[in-house]
Design a protein around this motif. Structure first.
Motif, mmCIF file in Angstrom:
data_model
loop_
_atom_site.group_PDB
_atom_site.id
_atom_site.type_symbol
_atom_site.label_atom_id
_atom_site.label_comp_id
_atom_site.label_asym_id
_atom_site.label_seq_id
_atom_site.Cartn_x
_atom_site.Cartn_y
_atom_site.Cartn_z
ATOM 1 N N ASP A 1 1.398 6.485 1.641
ATOM 2 C CA ASP A 1 0.555 5.306 1.554
ATOM 3 C C ASP A 1 -0.698 5.630 0.752
ATOM 4 O OD1 ASP A 1 -1.219 6.673 3.244
ATOM 5 O OD2 ASP A 1 -0.595 5.569 5.035
ATOM 6 N N ASP B 1 0.817 -1.210 0.000
ATOM 7 C CA ASP B 1 0.000 0.000 0.000
ATOM 8 C C ASP B 1 0.851 1.261 0.000
ATOM 9 O OD1 ASP B 1 1.018 -0.042 2.561
ATOM 10 O OD2 ASP B 1 -0.885 0.442 3.547
ATOM 11 N N ARG B 2 2.121 1.149 -0.406
ATOM 12 C CA ARG B 2 3.004 2.320 -0.425
ATOM 13 C C ARG B 2 3.388 2.693 -1.852
ATOM 14 N NH1 ARG B 2 6.989 1.896 4.879
ATOM 15 N NH2 ARG B 2 5.283 1.799 6.409
#
Length: 449
Positions: A77, A54-55
């Motif tokens: 993020d 999620d980055r």
């Protein structure tokens, strides 16, 4: 939902809510906007992005008249919350994120690989000449100092004296922030080149011709027909793959539930001129498949998805065994994956398949252009993408009537999407400018506020 997104969402719907009860979001309504990352270098000549979990990492590099050679890395993020940043005082031509997204890797314009850990701006440290560890030949050549004195550049803790004119009326002592990398590894010998062979070559062309990828162990770079693994400041190995390296892919070792590390899914998948090759973390060959797919493949957890003729083919990463094969039409771009769905575009037709079995789920006669496929996100019955005009588009399945369900002009500075995902009732897109936007996917049922 974080506080900033909550406020943005409330602002988006405020006008409608004031009109009275019964307001509900319609498909395509903008629920929230954010700006995070990017724009870290004045007069940047090169930029890139990388994703892991999620980055999202944004990088820019250029020779600024105010700060000299610079590379700025910002990691955020999917909530557009800042994870950390890094300011490097050399030019870069490549960027990769490790599988956990905690460490980033830069390929410098002179060929070396640098490992950096983006940190919160308030906690960022500065480099001092000779501070770097790794290949043992970093002696403080002046590039590691913001002011030429051998001390680090300014940080968020700079004193007021650095921000105002000196007492004698002279210009302020401006020392741009410089952070200390974790390590630097020279790959010149492994690539069979000298450092000077790379200097002066176009950074954008090199981004495409000299790929870089990373897993939880370190970075992998391509140079000609050689793949080089750089770890902890040294070249760990260099392997000839029998053809020019056109692309490198690593998957998150935790995606499939297997253990990480050398016994899990770390390692790299290589697209060479006429083959796809999977290398284990120690450089040994896991498997090789003769294929003219070029770089039309993607790695997702335990699967390698690639086109072969008119088929989309899924291979298991550990052994290269064929998991499934489905006809999707030829000549299309690499597929995209959203959760348990794989989307393939060919001849203006979009086909959505089950990721684990390859079984067709649904299709649409409207699909994004080849250069828009990175923005493609799918759910159970709709697909979403951003077209060349910067409009977000939702299309339905043929079973539901097909066609465009909604279109929304986004009013953003760029139409180049670097990541897209389903976020609850919304579909979200992140752009190369650092702009984020969340849009309602389906009409809500009207109800009392």
């Amino acid at each position: 939902m974080n506080r900033r997104r909550l406020l943005a969402a409330l602002a988006t719907g405020s006008a409608a809510s004031l009109a009275g009860c019964g307001y509900a979001y319609g498909g395509g309504d903008v629920r929230a906007r954010e700006l995070a990352g990017g724009s870290g270098v004045f007069m940047a000549g090169w930029s890139a992005h990388a994703t892991a979990g999620d980055r999202i990492a944004f990088a820019e590099s250029g020779d600024s008249p105010f700060e000299g050679e610079r590379t700025a890395v910002d990691v955020v993020d999917r909530d557009a919350e800042a994870i950390g940043s890094f300011r490097h005082d050399r030019l870069s031509v490549g960027l990769a994120l490790g599988s956990a997204g905690e460490r980033a890797y830069l390929r410098e314009s002179t060929g070396s690989v640098v490992a950096v850990t983006p940190t919160d701006d308030d906690a960022a440290g500065t480099a001092t000449a000779g501070d770097e560890t790794g290949d043992g030949d970093e002696t403080g050549d002046g590039n590691e100092s913001g002011d030429g004195s051998g001390s680090g550049g300014g940080t968020a803790d700079d004193t007021d004296a650095d921000r105002v004119d000196d007492a004698d009326g002279s210009d302020p002592d401006f020392s741009p922030r410089v952070d200390a990398p974790d390590w630097r590894a020279s790959i010149a010998d492994a690539a069979g080149k000298s450092t000077g062979d790379w200097v002066g070559t176009d950074p954008v062309e090199r981004r495409e011709s000299e790929p870089i990828a990373a897993d939880g162990l370190g970075a992998y770079v391509g140079s000609g027909s050689v793949v080089i693994a750089a770890r902890e400041g040294e070249v760990d190995w260099a392997v000839e793959v029998g053809g020019e390296v056109r692309g490198l892919w690593c998957g998150d070792s935790g995606d499939s539930g297997d253990s990480g590390g050398s016994d899990g899914l770390d390692g790299v998948v290589v697209a060479a001129a006429d083959a796809v090759v999977a290398l284990a973390p120690d450089g040994s060959r896991r498997w090789r498949r003769e294929s003219g797919t070029g770089s039309a493949l993607v790695v997702d957890g335990d699967l390698v998805l690639l086109r072969e003729g008119d088929d989309l083919l899924a291979l298991t990463r550990p052994d290269g065994a064929e998991a499934w094969r489905t006809g999707v039409g030829g000549g299309g771009p690499p597929p995209t994956v959203t959760g348990d769905r794989v989307a393939a575009v060919s001849g203006g037709t979009l086909r959505v398949l089950d990721r684990d079995s390859g079984d067709p789920l649904w299709r649409s006669g409207i699909a994004p252009a080849r250069d828009r496929r990175r923005s493609l996100v799918t759910d159970a019955g709709r697909a979403y993408f951003v077209d060349r005009d910067g409009e977000a588009v939702a299309v339905g399945s043929e079973d539901s009537g097909g066609g465009r369900v909604w279109t929304r002009e986004l009013e953003i500075r760029s139409s180049t999407v670097v990541d897209g995902w389903i976020d609850g009732d919304t579909v979200a897109f992140a752009f190369d400018t650092g702009e984020f936007v969340w849009l309602q996917r389906y009409d809500e049922d009207p109800g009392l506020l």
